[in-house]
Enzyme design. Structure first.
Site, PDB file in Angstrom:
ATOM      1  N   THR A 194       0.832  -1.218   0.000  1.00 49.91           N
ATOM      2  CA  THR A 194       0.000   0.000   0.000  1.00 49.91           C
ATOM      3  C   THR A 194       0.861   1.261   0.000  1.00 49.91           C
ATOM      4  O   THR A 194       0.431   2.313  -0.446  1.00 49.91           O
ATOM      5  CB  THR A 194      -0.975   0.028   1.197  1.00 49.91           C
ATOM      6  OG1 THR A 194      -0.237  -0.028   2.430  1.00 49.91           O
ATOM      7  CG2 THR A 194      -1.957  -1.135   1.122  1.00 49.91           C
ATOM      8  N   LEU A 259      -3.202   5.174  -0.317  1.00 51.54           N
ATOM      9  CA  LEU A 259      -4.603   4.720  -0.311  1.00 51.54           C
ATOM     10  C   LEU A 259      -4.671   3.247   0.114  1.00 51.54           C
ATOM     11  O   LEU A 259      -4.961   2.335  -0.681  1.00 51.54           O
ATOM     12  CB  LEU A 259      -5.201   4.920  -1.712  1.00 51.54           C
ATOM     13  CG  LEU A 259      -5.181   6.365  -2.239  1.00 51.54           C
ATOM     14  CD1 LEU A 259      -5.834   6.443  -3.617  1.00 51.54           C
ATOM     15  CD2 LEU A 259      -5.863   7.327  -1.275  1.00 51.54           C
ATOM     16  N   HIS A 260      -4.434   3.025   1.408  1.00 50.29           N
ATOM     17  CA  HIS A 260      -4.359   1.647   1.931  1.00 50.29           C
ATOM     18  C   HIS A 260      -5.650   0.855   1.626  1.00 50.29           C
ATOM     19  O   HIS A 260      -5.616  -0.196   1.011  1.00 50.29           O
ATOM     20  CB  HIS A 260      -4.190   1.660   3.456  1.00 50.29           C
ATOM     21  CG  HIS A 260      -2.991   2.406   3.955  1.00 50.29           C
ATOM     22  ND1 HIS A 260      -1.708   1.930   3.870  1.00 50.29           N
ATOM     23  CD2 HIS A 260      -2.906   3.607   4.576  1.00 50.29           C
ATOM     24  CE1 HIS A 260      -0.887   2.801   4.422  1.00 50.29           C
ATOM     25  NE2 HIS A 260      -1.569   3.817   4.851  1.00 50.29           N
ATOM     26  N   ASP A 261      -6.773   1.359   2.090  1.00 49.15           N
ATOM     27  CA  ASP A 261      -8.029   0.588   1.975  1.00 49.15           C
ATOM     28  C   ASP A 261      -8.541   0.513   0.542  1.00 49.15           C
ATOM     29  O   ASP A 261      -8.982  -0.564   0.098  1.00 49.15           O
ATOM     30  CB  ASP A 261      -9.094   1.184   2.906  1.00 49.15           C
ATOM     31  CG  ASP A 261      -8.756   0.949   4.382  1.00 49.15           C
ATOM     32  OD1 ASP A 261      -9.323   1.646   5.229  1.00 49.15           O
ATOM     33  OD2 ASP A 261      -7.921   0.071   4.670  1.00 49.15           O
ATOM     34  N   THR A 264      -6.866  -2.254  -1.271  1.00 43.52           N
ATOM     35  CA  THR A 264      -7.351  -3.575  -0.843  1.00 43.52           C
ATOM     36  C   THR A 264      -8.659  -3.917  -1.554  1.00 43.52           C
ATOM     37  O   THR A 264      -8.851  -5.027  -2.045  1.00 43.52           O
ATOM     38  CB  THR A 264      -7.547  -3.577   0.691  1.00 43.52           C
ATOM     39  OG1 THR A 264      -6.347  -3.097   1.309  1.00 43.52           O
ATOM     40  CG2 THR A 264      -7.882  -4.962   1.223  1.00 43.52           C
TER      41      THR A 264
END
Ligand code: RIB
Ligand code: CA
Length: 334
Positions: A194, A259-261, A264
């Protein structure tokens, strides 16, 4: 195209909200429910934010259930310094919308959704795994209705906030272990990946130029999310939702934002954007300094069989294609 049936479990802070912007616009996903958990901020705030964002995105068809207010065995850990006290620094909804909130708690809601579904459901877990672990512990009979669990978290040579663990694991490492050894296909999007899933200031400007309510919302909270190290002289005002000084906001607009989430979520939408490999994984829960550290056996030190390799680790993402997927999703709201 066959839709993938999905439940999202989130601790809506800024990047969870961006993940909802991405997920709720996609024809590839059939989102049958959303559950909230304590994480970035307390569960009252994560629930309020989730209800408001889904309503703002025009998805009053999606039911939401409030989840656990603290980890299975530990005291809560928060990240309000990153997301703001409300969890959505950079945006205030005029009024709170709660018609999409069901009375069931998250675990019983998850159990009903899975039992009622006539096909297996993927769980997109972008917060601490407390709800999911509790579900598996209290209702093991639903395991065969879970197609896979896709999780934002784990790391193998970096960390956030500690130097060795990721927030969604550090908050509830006991929950992570229950999920990791549940025998359900388990995919993680690690911090090493991420950290490359960034949106540039130029791409944020493209959002701002769309000049639509959702694009403006996304750009505003992205610009706030970049403000990770606020110095006291950059905060105006006291308790509650701190205001950020203009000069700090200007500086934040020059930062790459992770933008980690959303990254995912992108895996469930288009796995071809990623490379992955299977490893044995466990988590430290007793370490004085290392609790929350996820052991990902990339050196095959433990010589585990394929069947014992319990984690599919996402190892790279095509950033450009990911960002164009995100921008395209924002455009879909008109
Ligand atoms: O480490 C980042 C993760 O922790 C993201 O899911 C963020 O929203 C927080 O939950
Ligand atoms: Ca999250």
């Amino acid at each position: 195209m066959s839709k993938e049936r999905v439940i999202i479990d989130c601790d809506t802070g800024i990047d969870d909200a961006l993940a909802l912007v991405l997920a709720l616009s996609r024809p590839e996903l059939d989102i049958i429910g959303i559950t909230t958990v304590a994480g970035n901020v307390d569960v009252e705030n994560t629930t309020r934010n989730t209800c408001n964002v889904c309503h703002f995105l025009g998805r009053d068809d999606i039911r939401i259930a409030k989840g656990e207010s603290k980890p299975l065995e530990r005291e809560s850990l928060k990240a309000s310094g990153v997301h703001g006290v409300s969890g959505l620094r950079g945006w205030t909804f005029e009024k709170n919308y709660t018609d999409n909130l069901v009375s069931q708690d998250a675990v019983s809601f998850l159990c009903s959704l899975l039992k009622e579904s006539d096909e297996a459901v993927s769980i997109l877990a972008i917060g601490p795994l407390t709800n999911i672990a509790k579900l598996l512990r209290e209702h093991p009979e639903v395991k065969d209705k879970i197609r896979k669990i896709v999780f934002m978290g784990t790391s193998y040579h970096c960390g956030n906030p500690t130097s060795l663990s990721t927030f969604n694991v550090l908050v509830d490492p006991e929950a992570f272990r229950i999920v990791a050894f549940a025998g359900i296909p388990f995919v993680s999007c690690p911090l090493e990946l991420t950290k490359t899933a960034v949106i540039t200031p130029e791409e944020v400007k493209m959002l701002e130029q769309m000049n639509t309510p959702v694009a403006t919302f996304a750009a505003s909270i992205i610009n706030s999310y970049g403000i990770t190290k606020i110095k006291s002289d950059e905060v105006i005002g006291g308790e509650g939702e701190e205001e950020i000084s203009e000069n700090r906001l200007k500086a934040a607009k020059e930062e790459l934002v992770t933008l980690h989430d959303p990254a995912t979520v992108a895996y469930v939408i288009d796995p071809s954007l990623f490379t992955s490999a299977k490893y044995y994984c466990d988590v430290e829960t007793k370490g004085e300094l290392t609790t929350g550290f996820t052991l990902i056996d990339k050196n095959d030190y433990y010589k585990k069989s394929d069947a014992e390799r319990n984690l599919t680790l996402l190892e790279s993402i095509d950033r450009e294609k990911f960002i164009s997927l995100f921008l395209d999703s924002v455009r879909r709201y008109g």
